[in-house]
Scaffold this active site. Sequence first.
Site, PDB file in Angstrom:
ATOM      1  N   ASP A   1       0.819  -1.211   0.000  1.00 13.70           N
ATOM      2  CA  ASP A   1       0.000   0.000   0.000  1.00 13.70           C
ATOM      3  C   ASP A   1       0.856   1.265   0.000  1.00 13.70           C
ATOM      4  OD1 ASP A   1       1.043  -0.291   2.482  1.00 13.70           O
ATOM      5  OD2 ASP A   1      -0.833   0.019   3.576  1.00 13.70           O
TER       6      ASP A   1
ATOM      7  N   HIS B   1      24.341   4.422 -18.508  1.00 15.85           N
ATOM      8  CA  HIS B   1      23.241   4.634 -17.567  1.00 15.85           C
ATOM      9  C   HIS B   1      23.481   3.854 -16.269  1.00 15.85           C
ATOM     10  CE1 HIS B   1      20.397   5.851 -21.073  1.00 15.85           C
ATOM     11  NE2 HIS B   1      21.171   6.833 -20.690  1.00 15.85           N
TER      12      HIS B   1
ATOM     13  N   ASP C   1      26.563  12.191 -13.144  1.00 11.07           N
ATOM     14  CA  ASP C   1      25.520  12.751 -14.012  1.00 11.07           C
ATOM     15  C   ASP C   1      24.294  12.865 -13.131  1.00 11.07           C
ATOM     16  OD1 ASP C   1      23.563  13.326 -15.864  1.00 11.07           O
ATOM     17  OD2 ASP C   1      24.203  11.816 -17.320  1.00 11.07           O
TER      18      ASP C   1
ATOM     19  N   ASP D   1      20.269  18.885 -15.812  1.00  9.60           N
ATOM     20  CA  ASP D   1      20.944  17.654 -16.243  1.00  9.60           C
ATOM     21  C   ASP D   1      22.420  17.986 -16.451  1.00  9.60           C
ATOM     22  OD1 ASP D   1      21.669  15.261 -17.355  1.00  9.60           O
ATOM     23  OD2 ASP D   1      20.453  15.457 -19.163  1.00  9.60           O
TER      24      ASP D   1
ATOM     25  N   HIS E   1      26.986   7.890 -28.161  1.00  8.87           N
ATOM     26  CA  HIS E   1      25.663   8.502 -27.951  1.00  8.87           C
ATOM     27  C   HIS E   1      25.613   9.866 -28.622  1.00  8.87           C
ATOM     28  CE1 HIS E   1      27.311  11.195 -24.851  1.00  8.87           C
ATOM     29  NE2 HIS E   1      27.890  10.146 -24.296  1.00  8.87           N
TER      30      HIS E   1
ATOM     31  N   HIS F   1      20.193  16.725 -26.023  1.00  8.86           N
ATOM     32  CA  HIS F   1      18.739  16.560 -26.184  1.00  8.86           C
ATOM     33  C   HIS F   1      18.055  17.802 -25.640  1.00  8.86           C
ATOM     34  CE1 HIS F   1      18.823  15.666 -21.848  1.00  8.86           C
ATOM     35  NE2 HIS F   1      19.879  14.912 -22.121  1.00  8.86           N
TER      36      HIS F   1
ATOM     37  N   HIS G   1      14.636  14.404 -20.863  1.00  4.73           N
ATOM     38  CA  HIS G   1      14.703  14.273 -22.323  1.00  4.73           C
ATOM     39  C   HIS G   1      13.407  14.887 -22.819  1.00  4.73           C
ATOM     40  CE1 HIS G   1      17.531  10.585 -21.749  1.00  4.73           C
ATOM     41  NE2 HIS G   1      18.133  11.731 -21.529  1.00  4.73           N
TER      42      HIS G   1
ATOM     43  N   GLU H   1      26.572  17.379 -24.262  1.00  3.74           N
ATOM     44  CA  GLU H   1      27.170  16.345 -23.421  1.00  3.74           C
ATOM     45  C   GLU H   1      27.993  15.302 -24.169  1.00  3.74           C
ATOM     46  OE1 GLU H   1      24.299  13.462 -21.850  1.00  3.74           O
ATOM     47  OE2 GLU H   1      22.702  14.753 -22.579  1.00  3.74           O
TER      48      GLU H   1
ATOM     49  N   TYR I   1      34.425   6.955 -23.693  1.00  5.82           N
ATOM     50  CA  TYR I   1      34.329   5.796 -22.791  1.00  5.82           C
ATOM     51  C   TYR I   1      35.233   4.702 -23.339  1.00  5.82           C
ATOM     52  CZ  TYR I   1      30.240   8.688 -22.272  1.00  5.82           C
ATOM     53  OH  TYR I   1      29.413   9.770 -22.133  1.00  5.82           O
TER      54      TYR I   1
ATOM     55  N   ARG J   1      32.494  12.257 -19.260  1.00  7.41           N
ATOM     56  CA  ARG J   1      31.428  13.010 -19.935  1.00  7.41           C
ATOM     57  C   ARG J   1      31.343  14.363 -19.251  1.00  7.41           C
ATOM     58  NH1 ARG J   1      27.749   9.497 -19.826  1.00  7.41           N
ATOM     59  NH2 ARG J   1      26.485  10.083 -18.032  1.00  7.41           N
TER      60      ARG J   1
ATOM     61  N   GLU K   1      28.657  17.665 -19.248  1.00  9.37           N
ATOM     62  CA  GLU K   1      27.323  18.030 -19.736  1.00  9.37           C
ATOM     63  C   GLU K   1      26.846  19.337 -19.113  1.00  9.37           C
ATOM     64  OE1 GLU K   1      24.233  15.209 -18.602  1.00  9.37           O
ATOM     65  OE2 GLU K   1      22.921  15.971 -20.175  1.00  9.37           O
TER      66      GLU K   1
HETATM   67  N1  GLY Z   1      21.045  12.095 -17.534  1.00  8.86           N
HETATM   68  C1  GLY Z   1      20.498  11.657 -18.739  1.00  8.86           C
HETATM   69  C2  GLY Z   1      21.160  12.274 -19.880  1.00  8.86           C
HETATM   70  O1  GLY Z   1      22.218  12.842 -19.725  1.00  8.86           O
HETATM   71  O2  GLY Z   1      20.668  12.268 -20.967  1.00  8.86           O
HETATM   72 MN    MN Z   2      22.843  13.731 -17.929  1.00  6.95          MN
HETATM   73 MN    MN Z   3      21.511  14.646 -20.765  1.00  6.86          MN
END
Ligand code: GLY
Ligand code: MN
Ligand code: MN
Length: 423
Positions: free
Chosen positions: A23, A229, A246, A257, A336, A340, A347, A370, A374, A391, A393
């Site tokens: 619950d 991720h 991140d 982000d 990647h 975005h 996103h 970003e 890697y 990375r 960003e």
């Molecule tokens: N944290 C998700 C991205 O960087 O797209």
């Molecule tokens: Mn991110």
């Molecule tokens: Mn991002």
Amino acid sequence: MQQQTGGGIAAIPTAPEAIRNADTHYPYRPDSYFYYLSGFPEPEAVVVLTAGSGEGDPRQVLFCRDKNPEREIWDGFRYGPDAAREIFGFDEAYSIAELRGKLADWTCDRPALYAPLGLYPLWDDAITATLNEVRNRVRTGVAAPETVVDVRAPLAAMRLYKDAQELALLRRAAEISSGAHRRAMRLTRPGWYEYEVEAELMHEFLRFGAQAVAYPSIVASGPNACVLHYRDNNRQAQDGELLLIDAGCEFHGYASDITRTFPVSGKFAGARKAVYELVLSAQVACIDAVKPGRAFHDYHQVAERVLARGLIDLGLCEGSLDAVLETGTYKQFYMHRAGHWLGLDVHDVGLYRINGESRTLEPGMVLTVEPGCYIRPGDNVPEEFWNIGVRIEDDVLVTAAGNENLTAATPKTIDDVEAACRL
Ligand code: GLY
Ligand code: MN
Ligand code: MN
């Protein structure tokens, strides 16, 4: 919106509550489309908009839960329709119990019904029931809408351009998250578990009034930084490694982000420093490519170019720049996109291509920048580069003059990062 429906009716529900186990519920988060139109935070609510020149048109109506003194003792305050109408600026507000009848009444003789379709199964059923109810009245002389449209497309087109109030919330989200990254740089020491760093981020988010994380924080030490991720956040960070974070908070619905990568010891060195400098140069070049009139995909190409060049120089890719770009061998290390849209959703909604053509950037759009690199262990990789993941960003607003980096207060040059780690 009202003009786009051409005399139609739109009905947009908020998200249902979600059970976590037994619950216990997940913390409640309204639907982003609903929240965009209403700012209303409670579950069990629907916005109805009508356009055209019929009786009562145009109207902006909220359906929400009634006041309920008994439930409010257990679960907390509810606005109720009267206060909600006043505070959230609707023309009319009613109990959610009245939705079914009123929605059917107002849907009669409308050319089109706009609603999210295929998003919430119970809402799909409600829309079908509404249409059937109107169809059942055909002998009374009314017609049901001939067209049913997924309202998410026109709303997404609106959400892509952030207005002043939205920008104020995005800025605050960015500011809080930036402070959280600085806190992580300042406190992290060799031997810390990733979750200890995550706790420091959360501390900073909550103490400045953010309601939630915009997405699960990624705190990835050493080899974990190569998992895009990564979510476990349970490894002990070692001296000599990098820590990739991140993480961003959500402030009144709006996301931030940010990714930063810094040395656990506080000092960059060797191959890690070289890879960091490469990603930083790519990221700075990408941000330069964000300006009105440029295609959205331009900055991804900038990232590919700078990273491919650097990977060749580091001996990680072989051949000419054109050959590496053409064959895509750089994708072993950068797989990647460079960013975005950002807004209510991390996103965020909005098309990236229109008729196959990359969208042109315009003032008011907000996006992330970003690029990353890697490097997993591999036969073709010198050992000194194994398990390095970087990375960087930032969240960037397209302005008339170019762009504004909303997360510029997060250290990213080698000197600034090392100084932040020393504090
Ligand atoms: N944290 C998700 C991205 O960087 O797209
Ligand atoms: Mn991110
Ligand atoms: Mn991002």
